[in-house]
Design an enzyme around this catalytic site. Structure first.
Site, PDB file in Angstrom:
ATOM      1  N   LEU A 130       7.286  -6.938  -7.161  1.00 16.03           N
ATOM      2  CA  LEU A 130       8.527  -6.583  -6.470  1.00 16.03           C
ATOM      3  C   LEU A 130       8.666  -5.075  -6.285  1.00 16.03           C
ATOM      4  O   LEU A 130       8.212  -4.277  -7.096  1.00 16.03           O
ATOM      5  CB  LEU A 130       9.735  -7.119  -7.245  1.00 16.03           C
ATOM      6  N   HIS A 131       9.328  -4.714  -5.188  1.00 11.99           N
ATOM      7  CA  HIS A 131       9.593  -3.310  -4.853  1.00 11.99           C
ATOM      8  C   HIS A 131      10.992  -3.203  -4.260  1.00 11.99           C
ATOM      9  O   HIS A 131      11.735  -4.201  -4.205  1.00 11.99           O
ATOM     10  CB  HIS A 131       8.518  -2.770  -3.897  1.00 11.99           C
ATOM     11  N   LYS A 183       9.745  -7.254   8.187  1.00 13.76           N
ATOM     12  CA  LYS A 183       8.361  -6.774   8.230  1.00 13.76           C
ATOM     13  C   LYS A 183       7.438  -7.930   8.619  1.00 13.76           C
ATOM     14  O   LYS A 183       6.504  -7.761   9.391  1.00 13.76           O
ATOM     15  CB  LYS A 183       7.927  -6.177   6.888  1.00 13.76           C
ATOM     16  N   GLN A 201       6.691 -14.525  10.535  1.00 13.48           N
ATOM     17  CA  GLN A 201       7.017 -15.474   9.475  1.00 13.48           C
ATOM     18  C   GLN A 201       8.496 -15.860   9.535  1.00 13.48           C
ATOM     19  O   GLN A 201       8.852 -17.034   9.392  1.00 13.48           O
ATOM     20  CB  GLN A 201       6.689 -14.859   8.116  1.00 13.48           C
ATOM     21  N   SER A 252       3.917  -5.090  -1.260  1.00 12.75           N
ATOM     22  CA  SER A 252       3.268  -5.178  -2.574  1.00 12.75           C
ATOM     23  C   SER A 252       1.830  -4.664  -2.508  1.00 12.75           C
ATOM     24  O   SER A 252       1.283  -4.203  -3.502  1.00 12.75           O
ATOM     25  CB  SER A 252       3.279  -6.629  -3.068  1.00 12.75           C
ATOM     26  N   ARG A 253       1.223  -4.734  -1.326  1.00 10.11           N
ATOM     27  CA  ARG A 253      -0.163  -4.262  -1.163  1.00 10.11           C
ATOM     28  C   ARG A 253      -0.266  -2.744  -1.243  1.00 10.11           C
ATOM     29  O   ARG A 253      -1.350  -2.212  -1.477  1.00 10.11           O
ATOM     30  CB  ARG A 253      -0.724  -4.736   0.180  1.00 10.11           C
ATOM     31  N   MET A 284       6.300 -13.294  -3.578  1.00 11.63           N
ATOM     32  CA  MET A 284       5.042 -13.506  -4.295  1.00 11.63           C
ATOM     33  C   MET A 284       4.919 -12.502  -5.442  1.00 11.63           C
ATOM     34  O   MET A 284       3.828 -12.269  -5.974  1.00 11.63           O
ATOM     35  CB  MET A 284       3.849 -13.415  -3.349  1.00 11.63           C
ATOM     36  N   HIS A 302      12.178  -5.831  -1.718  1.00 13.20           N
ATOM     37  CA  HIS A 302      12.645  -7.100  -2.290  1.00 13.20           C
ATOM     38  C   HIS A 302      14.057  -6.949  -2.858  1.00 13.20           C
ATOM     39  O   HIS A 302      14.910  -7.819  -2.687  1.00 13.20           O
ATOM     40  CB  HIS A 302      11.711  -7.558  -3.423  1.00 13.20           C
ATOM     41  N   GLY A 311      12.523 -10.514   4.922  1.00 12.52           N
ATOM     42  CA  GLY A 311      12.424  -9.209   5.555  1.00 12.52           C
ATOM     43  C   GLY A 311      11.786  -9.300   6.938  1.00 12.52           C
ATOM     44  O   GLY A 311      10.916 -10.139   7.189  1.00 12.52           O
TER      45      GLY A 311
END
Length: 283
Positions: free
Chosen positions: A33-34, A152, A156, A189-190, A30, A37, A150
């Site tokens: 990116l970090h 995390k 999902q 991303s949060r 989404m 990702h 991932g």
């Protein structure tokens, strides 16, 4: 770097690569990116000739309208970051909402054998219908050989594996280890939206998970859960939403330990209005 906003142009380009026998890895994101990702993209490049990264803030998986509005949209810097990994073998698909949903922004309804009702599903109404809808559509557009997610978002990951099995989608789904900051906080991303105080407090989540793992070796799930809840009551900057020890296959909460099963501990907590999740393998 090729950046596509239209699925027909993307499909045409990808088909030209497949005709030459090239393999395609896929990393759906989404955006914002970090390094987490990038770790998925690098894994994709090590396994395939090319990697497609989708960047799309999917409206159907948000149960909170404000969360959708506030979600960071940073396409330019995302592309710049991907270029630091590889300019020629990474492609970006950044579609419009119309390109994905064709003016009908609604989720399909899925039955993931109950996986969708546990943990995140219990706290975020309709979330996994939204996830299933977008991932299924992206798989149909990209038609990758392998896709990378991932751990995390472990729930999902399990749901996407179930989606692929249910619809007989010819893609190999690969889960990758959680990428963490040096202080242990799971990359998200949060995290960029955390205040200084909350960012300083947030590594407490992983620290608590690691302690819970040690305790799980000799204590019951009930004991460990109550211990975690007590720890969070001592941490004023973080509010625990849930801590659950679950069977990794069914994601159902553990009632009685079995040496034949594997378990994970899952946590969701609020740092101010930012919701953070994390998990750890227990055995």
């Amino acid at each position: 770097m090729n950046v596509f906003h239209n699925k027909s142009e993307l499909s045409h380009h990808l088909n030209s690569l497949k005709v030459k026998g090239k393999t395609l890895g896929f990393v759906p994101t989404m955006g914002a990116l970090h390094e987490g990702h990038l770790a998925l993209v690098k894994k994709g490049l090590s396994d395939n000739d090319y990697v497609i990264t989708s960047i799309f803030v999917n409206p159907t998986q948000f149960d909170n309208e404000q969360d959708l509005v506030k979600y960071p949209r940073t396409l330019e810097s995302d592309v710049a970051l991907l270029k630091t990994v590889n300019e020629t073998k990474i492609m970006v698909y950044a579609p419009t909402i119309e390109d994905i949903y064709n003016h009908n922004v609604q989720s399909e309804r899925f039955n993931f054998d109950g996986l969708e009702n546990e943990m995140e599903g219990a706290f975020r109404t309709g979330h996994f219908n939204g996830v299933g809808t977008i991932v299924k559509r992206l798989f149909e557009i990209v038609k990758p050989h392998r896709a990378y997610f991932g751990e995390k978002d472990f729930q999902q990951l399990q749901i996407i594996k179930k989606l692929v099995a249910l619809y007989d989608i010819p893609v190999e789904v690969i889960g990758c280890a959680i990428h963490r900051a040096s202080d242990g906080l799971a990359m998200s991303s949060r995290n960029t939206r955390l205040t200084k105080e909350h960012r300083k407090a947030a590594p407490f989540i992983y620290k608590t998970l690691k302690s819970a793992k040690i305790k799980f070796g000799t204590k019951s799930a009930k004991y460990v859960t109550e211990w975690v809840e007590k720890q969070f009551k001592k941490q004023p900057l973080l509010e625990l939403e849930y801590f659950i020890i679950a069977d990794t296959e069914t994601l159902k909460p553990l009632k009685r330990k079995s040496t034949k099963k594997t378990y994970r501990a899952f946590i969701a907590a609020y740092a101010g209005d930012i919701r953070l999740i994390d998990n750890i393998a227990l055995n």
